[in-house]
Motif scaffolding. Structure first.
Motif, short mmCIF file in Angstrom:
data_model
loop_
_atom_site.label_atom_id
_atom_site.label_comp_id
_atom_site.label_asym_id
_atom_site.label_seq_id
_atom_site.Cartn_x
_atom_site.Cartn_y
_atom_site.Cartn_z
N GLU A 159 0.84 -1.20 0.00
CA GLU A 159 0.00 0.00 0.00
C GLU A 159 0.87 1.25 0.00
OE1 GLU A 159 -3.23 0.68 3.11
OE2 GLU A 159 -1.76 2.21 3.68
N ILE A 160 0.45 2.24 -0.75
CA ILE A 160 0.96 3.60 -0.64
C ILE A 160 -0.17 4.46 -0.11
CG2 ILE A 160 1.76 5.65 -1.87
CD1 ILE A 160 3.92 3.59 -1.73
N CYS A 161 0.08 5.16 0.99
CA CYS A 161 -0.88 6.13 1.51
C CYS A 161 -0.39 7.52 1.12
CB CYS A 161 -0.99 6.00 3.03
SG CYS A 161 -2.13 7.20 3.77
N MET A 162 -1.18 8.22 0.34
CA MET A 162 -0.72 9.52 -0.19
C MET A 162 -1.72 10.61 0.13
SD MET A 162 1.00 10.36 -3.86
CE MET A 162 -0.34 9.75 -4.87
N GLN A 163 -1.23 11.63 0.82
CA GLN A 163 -2.00 12.82 1.14
C GLN A 163 -1.03 14.00 1.15
OE1 GLN A 163 -5.22 12.02 4.36
NE2 GLN A 163 -3.52 10.68 4.90
N GLY A 164 -1.56 15.20 1.05
CA GLY A 164 -0.69 16.37 1.09
C GLY A 164 -1.44 17.62 1.46
N GLY A 165 -0.70 18.71 1.56
CA GLY A 165 -1.32 20.00 1.81
C GLY A 165 -2.17 20.43 0.63
N LEU B 284 -4.73 13.28 -10.68
CA LEU B 284 -4.73 12.07 -11.51
C LEU B 284 -3.31 11.72 -11.96
CD1 LEU B 284 -7.91 12.71 -13.69
CD2 LEU B 284 -7.70 11.23 -11.68
N LYS B 285 -2.50 12.73 -12.18
CA LYS B 285 -1.10 12.48 -12.55
C LYS B 285 -0.35 11.83 -11.39
CE LYS B 285 3.17 14.71 -14.08
NZ LYS B 285 3.87 16.00 -14.33
N LEU B 286 -0.63 12.26 -10.15
CA LEU B 286 -0.01 11.61 -8.99
C LEU B 286 -0.34 10.12 -8.97
CD1 LEU B 286 -0.70 14.16 -6.07
CD2 LEU B 286 1.46 13.80 -7.29
N VAL B 287 -1.60 9.81 -9.22
CA VAL B 287 -2.03 8.41 -9.24
C VAL B 287 -1.33 7.67 -10.37
CG1 VAL B 287 -4.00 6.86 -9.49
CG2 VAL B 287 -4.27 9.02 -8.23
N LYS B 288 -1.33 8.26 -11.54
CA LYS B 288 -0.74 7.62 -12.72
C LYS B 288 0.75 7.36 -12.53
CE LYS B 288 -0.15 8.46 -17.72
NZ LYS B 288 -0.62 7.14 -18.17
N THR B 289 1.44 8.28 -11.88
CA THR B 289 2.87 8.13 -11.63
C THR B 289 3.17 6.82 -10.92
OG1 THR B 289 3.25 10.53 -11.55
CG2 THR B 289 4.87 9.13 -10.43
N ILE B 290 2.33 6.47 -9.96
CA ILE B 290 2.55 5.24 -9.19
C ILE B 290 1.95 4.03 -9.88
CG2 ILE B 290 1.98 4.07 -7.02
CD1 ILE B 290 2.15 6.83 -5.66
N LYS B 291 0.70 4.15 -10.33
CA LYS B 291 0.00 2.98 -10.86
C LYS B 291 0.56 2.50 -12.20
CE LYS B 291 -3.24 1.28 -9.24
NZ LYS B 291 -3.43 0.16 -8.27
N HIS C 274 -4.04 4.21 -1.31
CA HIS C 274 -4.95 4.72 -0.27
C HIS C 274 -4.70 6.22 -0.21
CE1 HIS C 274 -7.28 4.60 3.41
NE2 HIS C 274 -6.27 5.05 4.15
N ALA C 275 -5.57 7.00 -0.85
CA ALA C 275 -5.14 8.37 -1.14
C ALA C 275 -6.28 9.38 -1.12
CB ALA C 275 -4.46 8.41 -2.51
N PHE C 276 -5.92 10.60 -0.68
CA PHE C 276 -6.71 11.81 -0.80
C PHE C 276 -7.94 11.80 0.11
CE2 PHE C 276 -4.98 11.08 -5.23
CZ PHE C 276 -3.78 11.71 -4.96
N SER C 277 -7.85 12.62 1.13
CA SER C 277 -8.88 12.70 2.17
C SER C 277 -10.14 13.40 1.65
CB SER C 277 -8.33 13.50 3.35
OG SER C 277 -8.20 14.88 2.98
N PRO C 278 -11.23 13.35 2.41
CA PRO C 278 -12.42 14.11 2.03
C PRO C 278 -12.13 15.61 1.84
CG PRO C 278 -12.98 12.52 3.71
CD PRO C 278 -11.49 12.46 3.56
N GLN C 279 -11.19 16.14 2.63
CA GLN C 279 -10.84 17.55 2.46
C GLN C 279 -10.20 17.80 1.08
OE1 GLN C 279 -11.17 20.51 4.71
NE2 GLN C 279 -10.97 21.13 2.57
N GLU C 280 -9.35 16.88 0.65
CA GLU C 280 -8.73 17.02 -0.67
C GLU C 280 -9.75 16.88 -1.78
OE1 GLU C 280 -4.31 15.33 -0.48
OE2 GLU C 280 -5.65 14.28 0.91
N VAL C 281 -10.72 15.99 -1.60
CA VAL C 281 -11.80 15.85 -2.59
C VAL C 281 -12.58 17.16 -2.71
CG1 VAL C 281 -14.00 14.68 -3.08
CG2 VAL C 281 -12.00 13.35 -2.36
N GLY D 121 -7.22 4.65 -10.42
CA GLY D 121 -6.49 3.65 -9.64
C GLY D 121 -6.47 3.83 -8.15
N VAL D 122 -7.14 4.86 -7.62
CA VAL D 122 -7.24 5.00 -6.16
C VAL D 122 -8.13 3.89 -5.63
CG1 VAL D 122 -8.13 6.43 -4.28
CG2 VAL D 122 -6.80 7.48 -6.12
#
Length: 387
Positions: A109-115, A131-138, A147-154, A176-177
């Protein structure tokens, strides 16, 4: 509370009846050591009944892709303004390097979140950047669970791009999330949120986004940030909202739901001074976290069976102790962790698999590696005949 005794509340819980919010508050307000010991015992018995004796863990890595954020939460020591000396924003090559290292070390698993970085856009739109962040990994590691992007990021993406929450979640899912962190919840009480995180989404929006994710087949986790300015009534109100959310997902047959609940005790050592002054301490009070952990198992266990402490916030010893207060999972290896560490937490930023296994076996409990959705994987240790 005159019509029911303390013992009958616990007996009702052991019968796996849903206890009421009033009874939950009553349990959280107990101070007598014998009563607290009974709450602990009840939580442990429920844990055994609901998920067994095995303690699970996951091999994962955190990637916090930027600490530049437009918001100013009163508890946050992680955020920076663009241009600050220690502000950072990872590029695709750096993210891929971290993901490659995680795979080499056995991560599933990669858990990815940010400011919330307003300049994190492509051609003036935020969603293509995420989507590019996701594509970079997937594209490189299609087997990794993201496992990525909180409700706040959405909400941030939807607001900047003028699209719906469902549009954001569907696009991330299709890219791919695999699941959404249930962070940004803090305490689901708008009175608390006005002090703690006035720029963040309100309670109703958090619940709406998580419910939308469930309807669209995206599982989520759930959390509470505890031990700051909130009251027992507000803590139970938070648990009640999570329980109702999960009940709805189950009753309406949504294809996804909440997979776990995590108590995240407040670490205030490096938090902004205004909140530190109100709270009056820098590190979590273990006893308070353990009582909330036990009551959460009693309150939520029928609907959210997997409960996890935070070794980053409590330290490994504290998190191991929490396994005797209703938790059945010790969390992940993380490999790196910035948000809580920058707040002054003493638990560390990385945990080796063997260290987690040894912590579990110190309790004479068997361990089992899992994936993000609590499916059994390799790396198991059976110390007893209990399961």
């Amino acid at each position: 509370m005159t019509t029911i005794t303390f013992e009958s509340i616990l007996q009702s819980a052991l019968a796996e009846d849903n206890i009421s919010p009033d009874y939950g508050v009553f349990l959280l307000k107990q101070t007598d050591p014998q009563a607290i010991a009974q709450i602990q015992s009840t939580a442990n018995q429920l844990r055994q009944k609901q998920v067994g004796n095995t303690v699970t863990y996951i091999i994962n890595r955190n990637i916090n892709f930027t600490n530049i954020c437009e918001q100013h939460c009163s508890f946050c020591a992680f955020r920076r303004d663009d241009g600050d000396a220690d502000a950072y924003w990872l590029n695709s090559a750096q993210i891929l390097e971290k993901a490659t290292d995680a795979v080499r070390r056995g991560a599933t698993e990669i858990c990815m979140q940010g400011g919330l970085h307003p300049q994190a856009q492509i051609n003036g739109k935020s969603l293509p950047y995420y989507l590019k962040l996701v594509k970079t990994i997937k594209d490189e590691f299609s087997h990794l669970h993201l496992h990525a992007f909180s409700p706040q990021e959405v909400q941030f993406i939807a607001r900047l791009d003028g699209i719906s929450y469902a549009d954001v979640i569907k696009a991330l899912r299709d890219a791919g999330v695999g699941s959404m962190p249930g962070t940004a919840a803090e305490v689901l009480d708008d009175e608390v949120r006005r002090v703690l995180c006035p720029e963040k989404i309100d309670t109703a929006t958090w619940l709406e986004i998580v419910s939308t994710a469930h309807q669209l087949g995206v599982p989520t986790t759930s959390t509470i940030l505890s031990g700051h300015i909130e009251t027992p009534e507000q803590q139970i109100g938070h648990l009640e909202k999570l329980r109702s959310l999960q009940q709805t997902a189950i009753e309406k047959g949504y294809p996804a739901r909440i997979t776990e609940f995590i108590v995240l005790p407040f670490v205030g050592q490096e938090a902004p001074k205004s909140l530190r002054k109100k709270v009056g301490r820098d590190q979590p009070i273990l006893a308070d976290s353990l009582l909330l952990t036990a009551v959460a198992r009693i309150y939520l266990g029928n609907y959210i069976p997997n409960h996890q402490p935070s070794w980053v916030k409590l330290g490994l010893d504290g998190a191991t102790t929490a396994l005797n207060w209703g938790c059945n999972d010790i969390g992940g290896t993380l490999m790196e962790e910035h948000i809580t560490t920058m707040a002054g937490a003493v638990g560390g930023t990385c945990m080796e698999v063997e260290t987690l296994q040894n912590a579990i076996t110190s309790l004479k409990r068997p361990y089992q590696q899992r994936d993000t959705l609590y499916r059994v994987m390799g790396n198991w240790g059976q110390l007893t005949t209990d399961n």
